[in-house]
Scaffold this motif. Sequence first.
Motif, short mmCIF file in Angstrom:
data_model
loop_
_atom_site.label_atom_id
_atom_site.label_comp_id
_atom_site.label_asym_id
_atom_site.label_seq_id
_atom_site.Cartn_x
_atom_site.Cartn_y
_atom_site.Cartn_z
N ARG A 145 0.84 -1.20 0.00
CA ARG A 145 0.00 0.00 0.00
C ARG A 145 0.87 1.25 0.00
NH1 ARG A 145 -3.25 -2.86 3.67
NH2 ARG A 145 -2.41 -1.62 5.38
N ASN B 44 2.28 1.96 -3.43
CA ASN B 44 1.33 2.59 -4.34
C ASN B 44 0.88 3.94 -3.80
OD1 ASN B 44 -0.15 2.73 -6.63
ND2 ASN B 44 -1.62 1.15 -6.09
N LEU C 79 -0.79 4.65 -1.35
CA LEU C 79 -2.13 4.70 -0.78
C LEU C 79 -2.04 5.12 0.69
CD1 LEU C 79 -3.66 1.47 -2.35
CD2 LEU C 79 -4.39 3.82 -2.78
N ALA D 187 -1.80 10.48 -7.49
CA ALA D 187 -2.57 9.91 -8.60
C ALA D 187 -1.72 9.67 -9.85
CB ALA D 187 -3.79 10.78 -8.90
N ARG E 96 0.38 6.61 -9.34
CA ARG E 96 -0.38 5.35 -9.23
C ARG E 96 -0.79 4.81 -10.58
NH1 ARG E 96 -3.90 7.91 -5.31
NH2 ARG E 96 -2.82 7.87 -3.31
N ARG E 97 -1.04 5.70 -11.53
CA ARG E 97 -1.50 5.18 -12.81
C ARG E 97 -0.38 4.45 -13.55
NH1 ARG E 97 -2.62 10.98 -15.54
NH2 ARG E 97 -3.74 11.11 -13.59
N MET F 241 -2.32 -2.55 -9.51
CA MET F 241 -2.41 -3.23 -8.22
C MET F 241 -3.57 -4.22 -8.24
SD MET F 241 -1.86 -1.72 -4.48
CE MET F 241 -1.95 -2.73 -3.03
N PHE G 158 -5.77 -6.83 -5.72
CA PHE G 158 -6.05 -7.00 -4.31
C PHE G 158 -6.51 -8.43 -3.99
CE2 PHE G 158 -6.69 -2.66 -5.54
CZ PHE G 158 -6.10 -1.92 -4.52
N GLY H 202 -10.54 2.56 -16.05
CA GLY H 202 -9.29 3.26 -15.76
C GLY H 202 -8.90 4.19 -16.89
N THR I 200 -11.52 7.08 -17.39
CA THR I 200 -11.59 8.16 -16.39
C THR I 200 -10.27 8.90 -16.27
OG1 THR I 200 -13.02 6.67 -15.18
CG2 THR I 200 -12.31 8.64 -14.03
N VAL I 201 -9.19 8.12 -16.23
CA VAL I 201 -7.91 8.72 -15.87
C VAL I 201 -7.21 9.30 -17.09
CG1 VAL I 201 -5.67 8.29 -14.84
CG2 VAL I 201 -7.71 7.17 -13.93
N ARG J 49 -7.89 -5.34 -15.47
CA ARG J 49 -8.17 -3.94 -15.16
C ARG J 49 -6.87 -3.19 -14.86
NH1 ARG J 49 -11.75 -2.69 -9.91
NH2 ARG J 49 -9.88 -3.53 -8.89
N ALA J 50 -5.98 -3.85 -14.08
CA ALA J 50 -4.72 -3.19 -13.76
C ALA J 50 -3.86 -3.05 -15.00
CB ALA J 50 -3.99 -3.98 -12.68
N MET K 295 -4.05 0.01 -17.70
CA MET K 295 -3.33 1.29 -17.55
C MET K 295 -1.90 1.16 -18.05
SD MET K 295 -5.58 3.37 -16.33
CE MET K 295 -4.55 4.74 -15.82
N ALA L 242 -5.83 3.20 -6.91
CA ALA L 242 -4.71 2.47 -7.49
C ALA L 242 -4.70 2.56 -9.01
CB ALA L 242 -4.74 1.01 -7.05
N LEU L 243 -5.88 2.81 -9.61
CA LEU L 243 -5.92 2.98 -11.06
C LEU L 243 -5.41 4.36 -11.46
CD1 LEU L 243 -9.33 1.40 -12.11
CD2 LEU L 243 -7.05 0.58 -12.68
N GLY L 244 -5.16 5.21 -10.46
CA GLY L 244 -4.69 6.55 -10.77
C GLY L 244 -5.81 7.58 -10.72
N GLN M 282 -12.71 11.62 -8.21
CA GLN M 282 -13.14 10.69 -9.26
C GLN M 282 -13.57 9.36 -8.65
OE1 GLN M 282 -9.60 10.73 -11.71
NE2 GLN M 282 -10.66 11.75 -13.40
#
Lengths: 258, 258, 222, 252, 219
Positions: free
Chosen positions: B61, B64, B66, B88, B91-92, B96, B98, B116, B119-120, B164-165, B168, E125-127, E132
């Motif tokens: 954590r 990353n 967090l 942020a 992190r992208r 990660m 879980f 991801g 949005t990012v 999903r990870a 990015m 974690a996705l940034g 958001q």
Amino acid sequence: MTDAANSGRVGADRPPVILYEEVVKRYGGFVALNGVSARVHQGEVVCLIGPSGSGKSTLLRCTNALEAIEGGRIVFEGQTLPTPALAAPVRRRMGMVFQNFELFPHKSALENVAIGPRTVLGTAKAEAEEKAQALLVKVGLADKAASYPSELSGGQQQRVAIARALAMEPEVMLFDEPTSALDPETVGEVLNVMKRLAEEGMTMIVVTHEMTFARRVGSWVVVFDKGRVVEEGVPKQVFEQPREQRTRDFFSHLSWSG
Amino acid sequence: MTDAANSGRVGADRPPVILYEEVVKRYGGFVALNGVSARVHQGEVVCLIGPSGSGKSTLLRCTNALEAIEGGRIVFEGQTLPTPALAAPVRRRMGMVFQNFELFPHKSALENVAIGPRTVLGTAKAEAEEKAQALLVKVGLADKAASYPSELSGGQQQRVAIARALAMEPEVMLFDEPTSALDPETVGEVLNVMKRLAEEGMTMIVVTHEMTFARRVGSWVVVFDKGRVVEEGVPKQVFEQPREQRTRDFFSHLSWSG
Amino acid sequence: MLEFDFSPLVESWRFLALGLSVTLGLSAAVIVSSTVLGVLVGVGRVYGPRWLRLALTFYVDSMRAVPVLVVLIWTFFAFPLAFGVTLPPLAAAFAALTVHVGSYVSEIVRGGIESVRAGQMRAALALGMTTSQAIRQVILPQAAIRMLPPYASIVTMTIKETAVSAVIAVPEFMRSSEVVSSQSLRPLEVYTVALVVYFLLMFPVARGVDRIYRRLAHLGRS
Amino acid sequence: QEPPAPGQSPRIDNIRKSGVLRVGMLANPPWLFENTTGGSQRWEGPAWVLVNEYAKRLGVKIQEVAVSNDTKIPVLPTNQVDLTLAPVAETPERLAVVDFVLYSKQSLCMFGLASNERFAKAKSIDDLNDPSVTVAYLVGAAQEPWVKERFAKAKQRGQITSNVVPVDEIIARRADAAPVNTFAWIALSRKVKGLAVLPKENNCQDSNEKSQPVGLAVNKNEDVYRDWLRKVADGMSGPLRTEELRVINDKM
Amino acid sequence: MTYDWSVIWQYRGALLSGVGTTILLSVLTMAIALPGGVLVMLMRRSPIAPVSWLGAAYVEFFRNVPAILLVYWTFYVLPIVAAIDIPPFTTGLLALALSVTAYNAEAFRAGVGSIRQGQWNAGLALGMTRSQTFLKIVLPQAVSRVVPAIANNWVSLFKNTSLVSVIAVGDLAYNAMQIRSQTYRILEVLTALAVIYWALGFPQAKFVDWLQKRYGVKE
Ligand SMILES: Nc1ncnc2c1ncn2[C@@H]1O[C@H](COP(=O)(O)OP(=O)(O)OP(=O)(O)O)[C@@H](O)[C@H]1O
Ligand SMILES: Nc1ncnc2c1ncn2[C@@H]1O[C@H](COP(=O)(O)OP(=O)(O)OP(=O)(O)O)[C@@H](O)[C@H]1O
Ligand SMILES: [Mg+2]
Ligand SMILES: [Mg+2]
């Protein structure tokens, strides 16, 4: 069941403690047990293995008359199991250990172990607690008597659960994946307690994914799939020379070898 | 860290992707990380092992961003990690995965993978979903794109989480016990995906209790205890000739041999 | 702009204190009785036979649908007509509030029971307990702890609802405030103070139960 | 006056048998004043004097039953009380449901804030019957039908409460004018500053607006019982008037 | 006592208009209290201490006073101390909205709080930024969990509109009281009142149960 099917089975000459005859259990339209026949003799450690959803837990719950069956019958000590509503007297002669421990969170470890005799047998408080303390010693938790479940690790909780079941002096113990909710490091302490029980001659039915345990402690292995018994035999035979393709499939999924 | 300590380490000549220097992390009075120093080079698969509560998840954590650290520093690609509020952008660049998957239950598998980039990075919907579909194919779930997490098995959910990870396009993947919440039969499918990733050269940090994986796929093993690195080395050495007593203790708890 | 004059409140403090004590007493009595009623109804709705569950559900949903004011006035006037027995205002308020609050308690009890995992019931049965032993020894104690936070809202709700009983002239705090306000002709001061008093009454209850809950929560987490 | 002999009035027989006279109580000075500041006597006023006389003659105790504006009339047909002592004015609407035993009378004035332009510019009560004026009244009180008729052109606001005077409506400028009886006005003007009243002459004490008898109420169709109550009240008119004046002077 | 049910029919116009006002008041109150609840919930979650303290104080105050006094106070005392003058309907709306906002804020807070920390971590974690993550991940999940609690607040609100009758807003309860004071047919009027509330409220209560089954938190 032919004699050949029982080849090498220790204790098969003794009368069965539990006998399953074509047991059928449905949930709505879904058939969870589809004609299960098997037997458990005194002093045996029968391990049930098989894929998720194959009906192992369901069989244990039916064995303890926690659920009614729709077909066939289950005979315990020569008597057909009654319906769940009338089964309290039968249940007190079987001990059951659950995957999620299911300790009573509002009672200390000692009270958890003592509550069965106190409530069901009407044992006096002092006597029940003395016996409970002895059982906690037996599972290696002499110093945790006053702790509440939320203060215990998973392995400790499961050992209290075993002591709680033993407090009723059951004739048979039913274990439903007793280690699958545990941290890898605390699995061992629970398996050790179970092994010791087996060595003392307790009759046990164990649903487990711990193949090492089944192989080393189990005296008889029953492989389940889709609500049916696919194969059974002594551990050595089942693990080393499985007769059925489905058994081999199951084993191949189970251990990752990259 | 001396060169001797890196003996046999593949890729140790390359610059580290992540560098931990005397990292300290406290929760109130409790010290979760007590001066951790370690490094991860490009293309390595570093496996963190150690008893429960030893701080492995905490390290991930913190990696990353967090959580903020109280002492030392973590350097990612030559840059000291910023505080969580500003992390942020960092992190992208890390993926990660879980223990409990943490898929977004209100989104389909495809949307989970696409959210991801959408949005990012502001990727267009069509493009993001096309790429997401490709990733689902890669983890063997081409036909599950429209399914919601609740309709997937644990192994399938975890594979979606990996996709999903990956969406990015991270430079490093962090895995926190990715298989410990899974049914024993679905562990293999997730480990296979991870193994393939490793073979493609992805830099990975994996917290795991799957010793087979650590031994066969890991290129470097770090043993944790009480918030410290107890031992590290190539898998063969750590597993077969552990230098430290605490490492041996840990292994002895882990595998039950009755 | 008018000046405020709080002297009538000071002069009538004994009268108001008497009203406050009725409020407290009535609240306490209603809480006890509606808890008993609520537990019976809640347990009946979870474990009872089908006809009982249907009847109790109808009762609970009706109470949720009708304002307490209407229940209160109805009890006060309909009871003598239906049974030929007059109920003094206090007794009528006690009965009406018990019936009303009891339905809310029963919902909480039911929620508490249903939130206890099925495995707990199985574990108790597996020890050889009867269903009623399991409910009393295992399910209800855990449900009771989980019920604490919503139960705190019930307590404050009860205190609020006793205020409504002023309409049938129960001599509780709201009514004493009305009397003082109408005789002193200082309604603004009186009702402002009443607002503060009610807040001071309810706030510690809500906070206190919250604190107890935080200490006990782990005993209800199975 | 001796109470009617047994057998003549079932109500009186019942009161005698149970040994208590159930009385609906709600303060409304000066006729029934509730002591909220301590002191020996809970209730004072002519109504209280009268009901004690009834109890004495019947040889029974008084059992107080608290009532509110909402319940003071309905408790009679539902037989929750033997009489409503809470002073009530006689109105045609009420006469349809209950009978009265009258021992006093009241007239109304209209009050408002002296600083309220709409009230200040009115010279007489008639001037308040104007679309720009808002008149408040108490729902369920005797004044309600009167306000509706007398101020038909004005805007009206009915307040539901156990108040005796809708003073909050006026102070908060929710309404420009509201009725108050001549006795209550004396107390009101003393306790709340900045109010004005109509008619202005003699501080409104001679008002003839909505002059109406005041008294206690009993259930309808119990003539023997009612007539006996009336006879006793008539016989005591002197002491009752004295008590009324005493409360006005001492308590209000 | 004899009954005269004809008064109910005779005064049907007033009763119906009362029902209309009650429904309108409930709808408008909720329309304010939904965004209001989100806002107060956000205040309570704010990292800035005074803001979150203010949010908490708001909720505690409005949950711990009887609504009937709140309505009274807003209508009669507020214009004097703050010299603002709000018409009766608006006042009733305001008082109810203030109080329901507090209850809604608590419902939202419970909903957001019931979302595992892991979901936050997964979004971050996705940034994604915190906001958001909140908007795309946490809030959508919280909303569906909150639906039953909000629906419950709605049913209470529907009943509590009866409290605005003290400031003479022509809702169902007020109009019924008026009819009662004109006819003295208290039992008939109150029975009709109970039946109307029951007929309107019972289906709502059932609907809430259905929502609870469908969207309730299951974990
Ligand atoms: N109460 C129930 N209602 C409906 N279906 C049920 C119920 N309990 C179990 N089932 C179904 O019966 C099947 C057998 O379940 P069971 O729990 O016995 O499997 P299992 O072999 O113990 O699996 P696992 O290893 O996952 O515990 C499953 O498909 C399950 O979905
Ligand atoms: N948010 C927190 N607040 C307080 N203590 C925490 C928090 N998170 C972790 N800890 C503590 O820090 C220690 C390390 O936790 P961590 O989760 O990193 O262990 P771990 O090695 O991942 O263990 P496991 O194998 O059980 O996942 C534990 O003792 C834990 O109780
Ligand atoms: Mg199972
Ligand atoms: Mg961890």
